[in-house]
Motif scaffolding. Structure first.
Motif, PDB file in Angstrom:
ATOM      1  N   GLU A  55       0.825  -1.212   0.000  1.00 47.94           N
ATOM      2  CA  GLU A  55       0.000   0.000   0.000  1.00 47.94           C
ATOM      3  C   GLU A  55       0.867   1.274   0.000  1.00 47.94           C
ATOM      4  O   GLU A  55       0.341   2.383   0.159  1.00 47.94           O
ATOM      5  N   GLU A  56       2.240   1.096  -0.158  1.00 47.09           N
ATOM      6  CA  GLU A  56       3.192   2.200  -0.255  1.00 47.09           C
ATOM      7  C   GLU A  56       3.143   3.096   0.981  1.00 47.09           C
ATOM      8  O   GLU A  56       3.240   4.330   0.920  1.00 47.09           O
ATOM      9  N   LEU A  57       2.970   2.448   2.151  1.00 52.85           N
ATOM     10  CA  LEU A  57       2.999   3.180   3.413  1.00 52.85           C
ATOM     11  C   LEU A  57       4.420   3.097   3.962  1.00 52.85           C
ATOM     12  O   LEU A  57       4.728   2.318   4.871  1.00 52.85           O
ATOM     13  N   TRP A  58       5.309   3.918   3.421  1.00 51.98           N
ATOM     14  CA  TRP A  58       6.720   3.823   3.770  1.00 51.98           C
ATOM     15  C   TRP A  58       6.976   4.266   5.202  1.00 51.98           C
ATOM     16  O   TRP A  58       7.868   3.742   5.883  1.00 51.98           O
ATOM     17  N   ASN A  59       6.174   5.211   5.648  1.00 50.67           N
ATOM     18  CA  ASN A  59       6.374   5.663   7.023  1.00 50.67           C
ATOM     19  C   ASN A  59       6.013   4.577   8.041  1.00 50.67           C
ATOM     20  O   ASN A  59       6.615   4.480   9.117  1.00 50.67           O
ATOM     21  N   VAL A  60       5.017   3.724   7.697  1.00 55.39           N
ATOM     22  CA  VAL A  60       4.667   2.621   8.586  1.00 55.39           C
ATOM     23  C   VAL A  60       5.803   1.603   8.645  1.00 55.39           C
ATOM     24  O   VAL A  60       6.150   1.088   9.718  1.00 55.39           O
ATOM     25  N   ILE A  61       6.404   1.344   7.470  1.00 54.28           N
ATOM     26  CA  ILE A  61       7.523   0.393   7.424  1.00 54.28           C
ATOM     27  C   ILE A  61       8.667   0.895   8.277  1.00 54.28           C
ATOM     28  O   ILE A  61       9.282   0.148   9.069  1.00 54.28           O
ATOM     29  N   LEU A  62       8.961   2.199   8.144  1.00 54.54           N
ATOM     30  CA  LEU A  62      10.052   2.771   8.902  1.00 54.54           C
ATOM     31  C   LEU A  62       9.761   2.735  10.400  1.00 54.54           C
ATOM     32  O   LEU A  62      10.635   2.367  11.214  1.00 54.54           O
ATOM     33  N   LEU A  63       8.523   3.057  10.766  1.00 55.53           N
ATOM     34  CA  LEU A  63       8.160   3.095  12.178  1.00 55.53           C
ATOM     35  C   LEU A  63       8.255   1.713  12.817  1.00 55.53           C
ATOM     36  O   LEU A  63       8.834   1.540  13.900  1.00 55.53           O
ATOM     37  N   ASP A  64       7.691   0.702  12.153  1.00 59.70           N
ATOM     38  CA  ASP A  64       7.725  -0.665  12.709  1.00 59.70           C
ATOM     39  C   ASP A  64       9.156  -1.175  12.836  1.00 59.70           C
ATOM     40  O   ASP A  64       9.535  -1.801  13.841  1.00 59.70           O
ATOM     41  N   SER A  65       9.945  -0.904  11.821  1.00 67.01           N
ATOM     42  CA  SER A  65      11.319  -1.425  11.818  1.00 67.01           C
ATOM     43  C   SER A  65      12.152  -0.775  12.899  1.00 67.01           C
ATOM     44  O   SER A  65      12.927  -1.446  13.606  1.00 67.01           O
ATOM     45  N   VAL A  66      12.023   0.540  13.066  1.00 63.98           N
ATOM     46  CA  VAL A  66      12.805   1.247  14.075  1.00 63.98           C
ATOM     47  C   VAL A  66      12.428   0.775  15.472  1.00 63.98           C
ATOM     48  O   VAL A  66      13.295   0.532  16.318  1.00 63.98           O
TER      49      VAL A  66
END
Length: 849
Positions: free
Chosen positions: A64-75
């Motif tokens: 869904e191209e939610l890059w900020n969610v990916i970054l948040l979960d990973s961090v």
């Protein structure tokens, strides 16, 4: 196996905590220890298993191209891993970082995805985490931050209009409702948990003080327990023995260290038969809610001896209510059990003896009337054990002590030296007779009691009644035998001369009619004598096809003369069918039924109805209820309008000696005799009665299959002959009558009244006679002896033996001697003619009986 596996998992987790948690934790206070443990569990589980939800979440966000969610979960995941590794950081620093990660993840997801991202869950987790790590003060600040965050997200949804807000319709209202509910629950849970943690801190501090006190108490307890004769032990909440007293070695043979090193030794020494029971008990001991308990079981000592143990245990709690384990005491009761077993064996033997006695035995208190004991036979008799009840209520359903209670008599007899008081009584309910033996005894608790043994003597009573009846019958037989011979000789002369006169009288004349009435009366008298002799001989007469109608009419004439004139007889004799019976039995049935009916109608009188009719039973006839097979029957009904029979007595009326008449007015044999005759004739008897409205006895006799032509009562042509007949009888009138009858039939007759003379005559001229007719009872030589001598001289000589009554010879024994016929006096001319002719022609015959 499950227990071992669980212990292995616990050991692995414990080693993991020792490796990854800070070293200072193991010497810290309990609250700090648990805060560190909570943080470790959070970081470890997130690191080990967080990857499972992280991967699908990143993939979905990527699609869904939610890059900020990916970054948040990973961090966030990476920081948690760092916290697990950096255990040298202080608890407060690591706790604040963990809470910041929870808050950042929750706030970020709310702003990016809205309520669909479930960010409020992470906000809730942040407040819970900070109160667990930091305390109540930090949690209150976290609640304020969560409140500002939810307000900001609601404003952002209303003013900025992100993509997720359009799905809510009215984002400001819905987010406001969600925020209010979330903040309420978050506040409630956080504050509650905060107070709980503060309470836990206080409790842990108090426990530390209690533990110190318990250590001192344990030392004092150990000093006392070590000198206790019983075997004591203390098990912790996990069932591990923390203390075992030295007495264990004296009782079990095993040392204290053996039980402490091996937690399963306690169950291992239990006897196999009790092992399952003790295992359940020991398992239940670990339940703090279980109160004090006791248990007796057997053990096998180290030397292999069996011993009984009385085990008692109780839970132990700290002052604050914490479960500390269970204290147990084990006492050696082997000697006591040995004594108890001996007492129990003695008791079982005593009960076995009492329960094997076929008599009702009970013990009752002399003062309170309480039933103290009932044996098995008495319990079965009454249907239940009534121990503990008052005897007068239990056995007699009375409201007070029985007026005729014999306890005073028992006590007086005991004082006077008479040990046993006995008496007989009849149970008014079951009508069975008992002989009772009462004795005064001292019960096990010392009080005076009465023991009663009641033996059922109903069968003995019946035997006594049967014996009395037998004596009566023997008396009747003696009386009948004494008069039957002379009376039958008189009847023989009356019948014989009347028949001779009737032969000489003008046909259809008044003289012939009068002689016919004379013969009928004499014949009824003969039948009456035969009926008496039936009892005297105590033997059954042969059954043969018989038309019952004429016999019933004759019986009613006799009955009319024996019952009061106030009773009206209504006969209804319509059947001419034959049944398999004999005249005496028909007389007995009618006399007994009609006598009972007359008794039921006394003294007021009534109507006695006797009907005899033909009845056909079809396949589906209602009479099938009487268990009657389809076919032709003769129905005999005897009805009265008397008092009727009580319903409870109807099932017993056919039993021998059952009677409702007062003593001396009846033996209870009448209906039993009727029932026996009916059954022997193949019939069925039924009774219908209503109290106050009368009784009806209905008897169904199966119709005989014999040809009716053979049993018609019309006169047949008398057989004649020209042979030579020797007649011997000590009564001249009888000899003269037989002489005239036989001569009129064509025979040559030699008549003698002395048997000795007759025997001398026969010895000299045995071939001059073709047949001998002799009386049974004669002086000097009876007929049986005369027949034996004649048959010894001429074995082929036909002999007819006549008697009015004899106990010496029956028709069977006479025929076995070679006698051709056995005849009962009086014999009418027709029977005499047939008997003589049959004997001469070689046909064995019995006449007159």
């Amino acid at each position: 196996m499950q227990k071992v596996l669980n212990q292995r998992l616990i050991d692995i987790w414990y080693r993991l905590e020792k490796r990854l948690m800070p070293d200072y934790v193991w010497g810290a206070d309990p609250l700090t220890f648990w805060r560190e443990r909570i943080l470790f569990i959070l970081c470890f589980i997130t690191t080990a298993f967080g990857i499972v939800p992280l991967v699908p979440s990143v993939i979905l966000a990527f699609q869904e191209e939610l890059w900020n969610v990916i970054l948040l979960d990973s961090v966030c995941y990476a920081i948690i891993v760092v916290l697990l590794i950096k255990r040298h950081w202080s608890l407060r620093v690591r706790g604040y970082i963990a809470c910041l990660i929870f808050y950042g993840l929750g706030a970020g997801l709310l702003f990016i995805l809205g309520p669909q991202g479930a960010g409020y869950i992470w906000l809730f987790g942040a407040s819970i985490m900070i109160i667990s790590i930091v305390g109540l003060e930090g949690a209150l600040w976290m609640l304020l931050i969560n409140t500002l965050t939810m307000v900001s997200v609601s404003a952002y949804a209303h003013l900025a209009g992100p993509a997720w807000a359009s799905a809510l319709g009215q984002p400001l209202q819905k987010m406001s409702v969600l925020s209010i509910n979330f903040l309420f629950f978050n506040t409630f849970a956080t504050v509650t948990l905060g107070f709980m943690l503060n309470g836990l801190k206080a409790a842990l501090e108090k426990e530390r003080q209690v533990s110190a006190h318990l250590r001192k108490s344990e030392e004092r307890y150990r000093i006392v327990a070590d000198f206790n004769y019983d075997w004591e032990y203390w098990a912790n909440p996990e069932g591990i023995m923390a203390y075992v007293s030295p007495s264990c070695e004296r009782i079990t043979g095993y040392r204290m260290s053996d039980f402490i090193k091996d937690p399963d030794l306690m169950l291992a020494i239990v006897a196999e038969a009790d092992k399952e029971m003790v295992a359940r008990h020991l398992k239940a001991d670990m339940d703090p809610a279980r109160s004090a308990d006791t248990l007796d079981f057997r053990i096998v000592t180290r030397e292999g001896h069996s011993r009984w143990i009385s085990h008692s245990c109780q839970p132990v709690f700290a002052n604050g209510g914490r479960f500390l384990g269970r204290r147990a005491g084990n006492r050696d009761i082997t000697d006591r059990k040995t004594i108890e077993d001996a007492i129990r064996l003695h008791h079982e033997r005593f009960l076995t003896v009492l329960d094997s006695i076929e008599a009702s035995i009970y013990v009752a208190d002399m003062e309170s009337h309480e039933v103290l004991f009932m044996n098995r036979h008495m319990i079965q008799r009454f249907g239940r054990d009534m121990t503990g009840q008052r005897c007068w209520r239990a056995f007699h359903n009375a409201e007070a002590a029985c007026t005729g209670c014999r306890r005073h008599t028992v006590a007086e007899n005991a004082d006077s030296g008479a040990v046993v008081h006995s008496w007989q009584e009849q149970d008014p309910t079951t009508r069975r007779w008992y002989v009772n033996y009462d004795r005064l005894i001292k019960w096990t608790d010392g009080r005076q009691a009465k023991i009663q043994i009641a033996t059922d003597i109903t069968e003995l009573k019946k035997m006594e009644a049967e014996l009395r009846q037998t004596h009566k019958m023997e008396a009747i037989g003696t009386l009948a035998g004494g008069i039957a011979h002379d009376f039958n000789n008189l009847l023989y002369a009356i019948i014989g001369y009347a028949e001779l006169c009737q032969d000489d009288a003008p046909k259809q004349s008044l003289l012939e009619a009068n002689l016919g009435e004379l013969l009928a009366a004499a014949q009824r008298a003969s039948d009456l004598v035969r009926q008496i002799l039936t009892f005297a001989r105590q033997s059954d007469q042969r059954l043969s096809p018989l038309i019952v109608g004429p016999i019933a009419k004759q019986a009613l004439k006799l009955i009319r003369a024996t019952i009061p004139s106030s009773i009206q007889i209504r006969p209804g004799i319509t059947s001419n069918a034959a049944i398999l019976t004999n005249p005496t039995q028909v007389h007995q049935i009618l006399m007994n039924l009609c006598s009972n009916a007359a008794h039921a109608m006394e003294p007021a009188g009534g109507i006695l109805t006797v009907t005899l009719a033909d009845r056909h039973i079809a396949e589906n006839d209602p009479q099938a209820q009487f268990n009657l097979d389809p076919g032709d029957y003769v129905l005999l009904e005897v009805s009265d309008t008397g008092a009727g029979i009580a319903p409870e007595n109807i099932p017993s009326i056919f039993e021998p000696y059952f009677t409702t008449k007062p003593p001396g007015e009846g033996t209870g044999m009448g209906l039993s005799v009727v029932h026996g005759i009916v059954e022997k004739c193949g019939g069925k008897i039924e009774v219908q009665s209503r109290v106050g409205q009368g009784t009806t006895f209905a008897i169904h006799f199966p119709v005989s299959g014999e040809s009716q032509d053979r049993i018609l009562t019309a006169k047949d042509r008398l057989p004649t002959g020209n042979e030579s007949v020797l007649v011997v009888d000590d009564e001249p009138s009888v000899v003269n009558a037989i002489d005239q009858m036989l001569k009129r039939l064509g025979y040559t007759v030699t008549s003698l009244t002395n048997p000795m003379t007759a025997l001398d005559l026969f010895r000299h001229r045995p071939d001059d006679y073709d047949i001998v007719i002799t009386d049974m009872t004669m002086p000097k030589m009876n007929g049986h002896q005369l027949a034996v001598e004649i048959l010894r001289l001429r074995p082929d000589m036909p002999v007819i033996l006549c008697t009015g009554f004899s106990k010496l010879v029956t028709d069977e024994t006479a025929l076995q001697l070679g006698v051709k016929a056995f005849a009962y006096k009086p014999i009418v001319k027709k029977e005499l003619a047939r008997t003589v002719r049959d004997a001469l022609d070689g046909r064995v015959r019995k006449a007159g009986g």
